[in-house]
Design a protein around this motif. Structure first.
Motif, PDB file in Angstrom:
ATOM      1  N   MET A   1      15.049  66.797  30.727  1.00 52.08           N
ATOM      2  CA  MET A   1      14.906  68.142  31.280  1.00 52.08           C
ATOM      3  C   MET A   1      13.446  68.585  31.207  1.00 52.08           C
ATOM      4  O   MET A   1      12.744  68.263  30.256  1.00 52.08           O
ATOM      5  N   ILE A   2      13.028  69.302  32.231  1.00 53.73           N
ATOM      6  CA  ILE A   2      11.703  69.920  32.230  1.00 53.73           C
ATOM      7  C   ILE A   2      11.906  71.423  32.394  1.00 53.73           C
ATOM      8  O   ILE A   2      12.622  71.863  33.295  1.00 53.73           O
ATOM      9  N   GLU A   3      11.292  72.187  31.515  1.00 53.80           N
ATOM     10  CA  GLU A   3      11.433  73.641  31.580  1.00 53.80           C
ATOM     11  C   GLU A   3      10.062  74.292  31.786  1.00 53.80           C
ATOM     12  O   GLU A   3       9.106  73.997  31.076  1.00 53.80           O
ATOM     13  N   VAL A   4      10.006  75.179  32.766  1.00 54.06           N
ATOM     14  CA  VAL A   4       8.789  75.936  33.069  1.00 54.06           C
ATOM     15  C   VAL A   4       9.040  77.394  32.695  1.00 54.06           C
ATOM     16  O   VAL A   4      10.046  77.982  33.104  1.00 54.06           O
ATOM     17  N   LYS A   5       8.146  77.961  31.899  1.00 53.54           N
ATOM     18  CA  LYS A   5       8.348  79.344  31.450  1.00 53.54           C
ATOM     19  C   LYS A   5       7.087  80.177  31.690  1.00 53.54           C
ATOM     20  O   LYS A   5       5.994  79.809  31.269  1.00 53.54           O
ATOM     21  N   ASN A   6       7.272  81.272  32.433  1.00 55.46           N
ATOM     22  CA  ASN A   6       6.205  82.257  32.688  1.00 55.46           C
ATOM     23  C   ASN A   6       4.923  81.590  33.164  1.00 55.46           C
ATOM     24  O   ASN A   6       3.828  81.892  32.691  1.00 55.46           O
ATOM     25  N   LEU A   7       5.047  80.683  34.126  1.00 54.15           N
ATOM     26  CA  LEU A   7       3.899  79.882  34.563  1.00 54.15           C
ATOM     27  C   LEU A   7       3.052  80.652  35.576  1.00 54.15           C
ATOM     28  O   LEU A   7       3.554  81.122  36.597  1.00 54.15           O
ATOM     29  N   HIS A   8       1.758  80.728  35.272  1.00 52.47           N
ATOM     30  CA  HIS A   8       0.784  81.381  36.149  1.00 52.47           C
ATOM     31  C   HIS A   8      -0.333  80.384  36.468  1.00 52.47           C
ATOM     32  O   HIS A   8      -0.847  79.709  35.575  1.00 52.47           O
ATOM     33  N   LYS A   9      -0.718  80.337  37.739  1.00 50.97           N
ATOM     34  CA  LYS A   9      -1.848  79.512  38.140  1.00 50.97           C
ATOM     35  C   LYS A   9      -2.627  80.227  39.231  1.00 50.97           C
ATOM     36  O   LYS A   9      -2.046  80.739  40.193  1.00 50.97           O
ATOM     37  N   ALA A  10      -3.956  80.255  39.067  1.00 53.86           N
ATOM     38  CA  ALA A  10      -4.812  80.928  40.037  1.00 53.86           C
ATOM     39  C   ALA A  10      -5.971  80.019  40.430  1.00 53.86           C
ATOM     40  O   ALA A  10      -6.377  79.128  39.684  1.00 53.86           O
ATOM     41  N   THR A  57       4.164  77.949  29.803  1.00 51.53           N
ATOM     42  CA  THR A  57       4.377  76.638  29.201  1.00 51.53           C
ATOM     43  C   THR A  57       5.203  75.735  30.108  1.00 51.53           C
ATOM     44  O   THR A  57       6.023  76.211  30.887  1.00 51.53           O
ATOM     45  N   ILE A  58       4.966  74.440  29.969  1.00 48.71           N
ATOM     46  CA  ILE A  58       5.758  73.412  30.627  1.00 48.71           C
ATOM     47  C   ILE A  58       6.272  72.500  29.520  1.00 48.71           C
ATOM     48  O   ILE A  58       5.477  71.901  28.789  1.00 48.71           O
TER      49      ILE A  58
END
Length: 254
Positions: A1-10, A57-58
């Motif tokens: 499983m891969i979990e992405v939480k509150n991911l921001h990229k600019a 986080t990833i």
């Protein structure tokens, strides 16, 4: 499983991903859909470690990627298979050499063991007898199957597919969809697929993330996507003639 939480990229001050939260489940085909510019490819590259997010986080199987040592990142890379949009086969290599490439890069197997494994995966994707052919000598659909064979030859735990049906006719695209799903189930892989193809959503959409302007607007399954009232989702989904026909048939059956 891969979990992405509150991911921001600019990029250059412009936010492309705006707080994405999603779980990519093991043993399922996880689809990322959305219009061009919605952030699908950026999300994929963040998960692959090619882009570093500003926030969030990833996690790979509960462990944040940001906490991986260089050696752990290297080991993770060995567990990842990749199917590229254009296939990305080496033109100067035979089918066999293309599929063997990850084994040469990431393992110390004997050549006889590598050859056995290559022939095994070529058989799995129904490409027996093509070992000595060059990519230019086989069809586009066969090239995609070679790409899949190369992606799974090292027995990956995670499989990333970037528009795997690009450039294929609908019948061949369905074959590729079903092949990816079968391999996912057989090997309990966490498979992530970027796609614009609504046929793929209808065929293999077991866990779907719909992005719009860098925001996760909707998540669910191929059956649940017909029930949403979110206009941004329905406008995107029903732009497909196939989905309009399916929806009409569903309503008539009520």
């Amino acid at each position: 499983m891969i979990e992405v939480k509150n991911l921001h990229k600019a990029f250059e001050g412009e936010e492309v991903l705006k707080g994405i939260d999603f779980k990519f489940e093991q043993g399922k085909t996880n689809l990322i859909i959305g219009q061009s510019g919605s952030g699908k490819s950026v999300l994929l590259k963040c998960m692959l470690g090619l882009f570093k997010p500003e926030q969030g986080t990833i996690k790979y199987d509960e462990k944040p990627y940001s906490e991986f040592t260089v050696e752990e990142q290297r080991e993770l890379r060995k567990k990842i298979g990749m199917v590229f949009q254009g296939g990305a086969l080496f033109d100067s290599m035979t089918v066999l050499e293309n599929v063997m490439f990850p084994l040469r890069m990431f393992t110390k197997q004997k050549k006889s063991e590598s050859l056995e494994r290559v022939r095994e995966v070529l058989q799995r994707v129904n490409l027996e007898g093509t070992e000595n052919k060059m990519p230019s000598e086989i069809s586009g659909g066969m090239q995609k199957r070679v790409s899949i064979a190369r992606a799974i030859v090292n027995r990956p735990k995670y499989l990333f597919c970037d528009e795997p049906n690009s450039g294929l006719d609908p019948k061949t695209a369905t074959v590729i969809d079903n092949l990816i799903q079968e391999i996912t189930h057989e090997n309990n892989i966490t498979t992530i697929i970027i796609t614009h193809d609504m046929n793929s959503v209808l065929e293999i959409g077991e866990n779907i993330a719909f992005l719009r302007n860098g925001v996760l607007k909707w998540k669910g399954t191929k059956n649940e996507i017909f029930k949403t009232d979110d206009e941004t989702v329905t406008d995107f989904v029903y732009s497909s003639n196939l989905f309009r026909k399916v929806r009409k048939a569903q309503l008539q059956g009520l």
